[in-house]
Motif scaffolding. Structure first.
Motif, PDB file in Angstrom:
ATOM      1  N   TYR A   3       0.592  -1.541   0.326  1.00 26.87           N
ATOM      2  CA  TYR A   3      -0.433  -0.072   0.026  1.00 26.87           C
ATOM      3  C   TYR A   3       0.726   0.820  -0.109  1.00 26.87           C
ATOM      4  O   TYR A   3       0.637   2.288  -0.657  1.00 26.87           O
ATOM      5  CB  TYR A   3      -1.170   0.244   1.043  1.00 26.87           C
ATOM      6  N   ASN A  43       2.810   1.702  -3.094  1.00 36.38           N
ATOM      7  CA  ASN A  43       1.626   1.637  -4.385  1.00 36.38           C
ATOM      8  C   ASN A  43       1.275   3.751  -4.185  1.00 36.38           C
ATOM      9  O   ASN A  43       0.797   4.718  -5.024  1.00 36.38           O
ATOM     10  CB  ASN A  43       0.213   1.345  -4.400  1.00 36.38           C
ATOM     11  N   TYR A  44       1.176   3.624  -2.658  1.00 35.90           N
ATOM     12  CA  TYR A  44       0.855   5.462  -3.022  1.00 35.90           C
ATOM     13  C   TYR A  44       1.745   6.584  -3.218  1.00 35.90           C
ATOM     14  O   TYR A  44       1.629   7.180  -3.685  1.00 35.90           O
ATOM     15  CB  TYR A  44       0.717   5.425  -0.651  1.00 35.90           C
ATOM     16  N   SER A  92       1.791   6.877  -6.188  1.00 39.69           N
ATOM     17  CA  SER A  92       1.214   7.703  -6.977  1.00 39.69           C
ATOM     18  C   SER A  92       1.748   8.816  -6.994  1.00 39.69           C
ATOM     19  O   SER A  92       0.902   9.982  -7.672  1.00 39.69           O
ATOM     20  CB  SER A  92      -0.157   7.278  -6.580  1.00 39.69           C
ATOM     21  N   LEU A 140      -6.584  -3.909  -2.173  1.00 36.50           N
ATOM     22  CA  LEU A 140      -5.122  -3.207  -3.346  1.00 36.50           C
ATOM     23  C   LEU A 140      -5.594  -3.240  -4.519  1.00 36.50           C
ATOM     24  O   LEU A 140      -5.057  -2.151  -5.181  1.00 36.50           O
ATOM     25  CB  LEU A 140      -4.233  -3.983  -2.738  1.00 36.50           C
ATOM     26  N   TYR A 188      -4.601  -0.895  -6.873  1.00 33.78           N
ATOM     27  CA  TYR A 188      -3.999  -0.347  -8.577  1.00 33.78           C
ATOM     28  C   TYR A 188      -4.714  -0.061  -9.848  1.00 33.78           C
ATOM     29  O   TYR A 188      -4.532   0.851 -10.757  1.00 33.78           O
ATOM     30  CB  TYR A 188      -3.633  -2.137  -8.607  1.00 33.78           C
ATOM     31  N   THR A 201      -5.626   3.906  -9.210  1.00 36.43           N
ATOM     32  CA  THR A 201      -4.259   4.631 -10.090  1.00 36.43           C
ATOM     33  C   THR A 201      -3.419   4.317 -10.666  1.00 36.43           C
ATOM     34  O   THR A 201      -2.027   4.958 -10.696  1.00 36.43           O
ATOM     35  CB  THR A 201      -3.616   4.730  -8.270  1.00 36.43           C
ATOM     36  N   GLY A 245      -2.890   7.868 -12.927  1.00 34.90           N
ATOM     37  CA  GLY A 245      -1.882   9.385 -11.276  1.00 34.90           C
ATOM     38  C   GLY A 245      -3.305  10.044 -12.198  1.00 34.90           C
ATOM     39  O   GLY A 245      -2.445  11.377 -11.321  1.00 34.90           O
ATOM     40  N   LEU A 277      -8.057   2.304   1.761  1.00 30.13           N
ATOM     41  CA  LEU A 277      -6.435   3.220   1.512  1.00 30.13           C
ATOM     42  C   LEU A 277      -7.221   4.587   0.585  1.00 30.13           C
ATOM     43  O   LEU A 277      -7.908   4.785  -0.049  1.00 30.13           O
ATOM     44  CB  LEU A 277      -6.317   2.297   0.906  1.00 30.13           C
ATOM     45  N   SER A 278      -6.023   5.128   1.001  1.00 31.67           N
ATOM     46  CA  SER A 278      -6.268   6.515   0.434  1.00 31.67           C
ATOM     47  C   SER A 278      -4.955   6.536  -0.269  1.00 31.67           C
ATOM     48  O   SER A 278      -3.736   6.552  -0.036  1.00 31.67           O
ATOM     49  CB  SER A 278      -6.458   7.643   1.150  1.00 31.67           C
ATOM     50  N   TYR A 279      -5.004   7.399  -1.846  1.00 29.51           N
ATOM     51  CA  TYR A 279      -4.406   7.930  -2.478  1.00 29.51           C
ATOM     52  C   TYR A 279      -4.562   8.844  -3.336  1.00 29.51           C
ATOM     53  O   TYR A 279      -5.227   8.931  -3.389  1.00 29.51           O
ATOM     54  CB  TYR A 279      -3.979   6.767  -3.811  1.00 29.51           C
ATOM     55  N   PRO A 280      -3.120   9.751  -3.949  1.00 28.35           N
ATOM     56  CA  PRO A 280      -3.490  11.578  -4.666  1.00 28.35           C
ATOM     57  C   PRO A 280      -3.264  10.630  -6.092  1.00 28.35           C
ATOM     58  O   PRO A 280      -2.890   9.772  -6.319  1.00 28.35           O
ATOM     59  CB  PRO A 280      -1.528  12.076  -3.529  1.00 28.35           C
TER      60      PRO A 280
END
Lengths: 253, 184
Positions: A52, A55-56, A59, B53, B57, B60, B63, B153-156
């Motif tokens: 995780y 992957n963060y 990103s 996850l 994937y 993200t 992007g 889960l957090s993503y930019p």
């Protein structure tokens, strides 16, 4: 009669011994089962949590390819109050606010490429052969914002541009703090700098951290040497390295 | 006859040992059942995390999220929902724009800023711009009841942040929540 009683007593003792031995074996087996259950899945869980974080970070780097630098002007302000934060980035002329000069379609990575495409030894100095181009500051502002969840949780992070395994050096303007352009939130590095190994390798020092997670992505820059006729083009291959670690001094979050 | 001297009977002979043996058998069987439950629960958690996850994937991958219609039809219906069906998890993906800077969600913030608020707002700051879920019958304009055991889960991500005529791209956040079983 006496012999019969003795025999009964012995048989009883033997049976009791068998029963207690069986109970002991059952208890040992139960303890082994609990021992197995206690550690079951711990490694898998750890690997998935690392996946995780990786992957963060990937990103974060992907986002830097697309995010326009001019949208980062408010990074060094508190979103709620508007008060300035991040002392190293709040200068109106050299901090995140100054990125408003790049309104249009200059992404963070565009500015970083421009900052790098100069005569060797190239430097991350917010300049392209003397012309101001806030490449490293744009990346610093982007990471300050995007790494917020980890920075607020006690992690440290760092960013390097590598060429042939060595970090491209940062350079601050005369009079300002010597390592201001180093992209990290680790006070030890901001105070004393890092060598050619860069932030991420330097963090793998047991005194800084024992556990560093890092991603590296290729980053190609075309350098045009205008002093030659016709202008010579050189494709330079860099790597962007982003890493994160738990500082030794802080408790593990 | 002399061989049977002192013989109390097949049960009688082992009578004192029956109690520890029964206790041992019960302890062992109970331990096995309990361990089995724990392993199942842990496996389910790991499966959910793995699925979360996998979903992240997908979301993200590039992007950049700049087209709401494309997100709805390609990412959501063709990829996320199909992946969730194959891994048998429920999920919620929300995309928020933070064109003026990322605000960490805290208790006391407006409900519209919750990562689980379902909306398709055009607001450029902290509101849900788009979402995708495979849970049916959840109306827009409210916070989805995501169970406490869900993996989040957090993503930019880069998102469109139009400013006047300029089609700028700014910062956004994706939240992926996945869980097994029914919603809370």
């Amino acid at each position: 009669m006496e012999g019969e009683n003795r025999m009964k007593k012995r048989r009883g003792q033997a049976a009791l011994f068998d029963g207690i031995t069986f109970l002991l074996l059952a208890s040992l087996s139960a303890a082994m089962i609990f021992g197995f259950v206690g550690t079951f899945g711990v490694q898998q869980d750890r690997v998935m949590r690392s996946a995780y974080v990786l992957n963060y970070m990937q990103s974060v780097v992907k986002a830097s390819y697309y995010v326009d630098a001019s949208t980062l002007t408010r990074v060094a302000e508190d979103v709620n109050s508007g008060n300035p934060v991040y002392g190293d980035l709040r200068s109106p002329t050299e901090g995140c606010r100054a990125l408003s000069d790049y309104k249009g379609s200059f992404t963070v990575s565009d500015l970083l490429k421009r900052d790098l495409s100069e005569k060797t030894p190239e430097k991350l100095d917010d300049a392209f052969d003397g012309t101001p181009v806030m490449g490293v500051t744009a990346m610093h502002c982007a990471l300050k914002e995007l790494m917020k969840p980890f920075a607020f949780s006690g992690f440290s992070y760092g960013f390097d541009v590598l060429r042939s395994g060595l970090a491209v050096q940062t350079e601050a303007k005369p009079g300002s703090r010597p390592f201001r352009r180093l992209v990290t939130n680790e006070p030890a590095f901001l105070n004393s700098g890092v060598g050619q190994t860069g932030v991420c390798l330097s963090a793998q020092n047991p005194q800084i951290s024992s556990d560093v997670l890092a991603v590296r992505v290729p980053f190609k820059v075309v350098y045009v040497d205008g002093s030659q006729e016709p202008p010579a083009r050189e494709l330079r291959e860099y790597e962007l390295a982003l890493c994160i670690w738990t500082p030794q001094t802080a408790a593990s979050p | 006859m002399s061989k049977l001297k002192g013989f109390v009977g097949p049960l009688g002979d082992d009578l004192p040992s029956i109690f520890p043996i029964v206790a041992g058998v019960l302890l062992f069987v109970a331990s096995l059942l309990y361990a089995n439950n724990l392993v199942d629960e842990k496996n389910q958690q790991l499966d959910t995390r793995k699925a979360a996850l996998g979903l992240s994937y997908i979301v993200t991958e590039k992007g950049l999220i700049d087209d709401a219609a494309d997100f709805k039809s390609v990412k959501c219906e063709d990829q996320l929902q199909k992946f969730a069906a194959s891994t048998r998890v429920n999920f919620l993906v929300t995309v928020k724009r933070f064109c003026q800077g990322i605000r960490i969600y805290q208790q006391g913030s407006p409900p519209q800023e919750s990562p689980y608020f379902l909306d398709e707002s055009r607001d450029l700051q902290a509101r849900t711009w788009m979402y995708c879920t495979n849970v049916e019958g959840v109306p827009r304009g409210q916070i989805m009841d995501v169970p406490a055991h869900a993996v989040a889960l957090s993503y930019p991500v880069a998102v469109t942040c139009p400013e006047g005529d300029l089609p700028l791209r700014g910062l956004g956040m994706i939240t992926v929540a996945a869980w097994k079983g029914k919603t809370a």
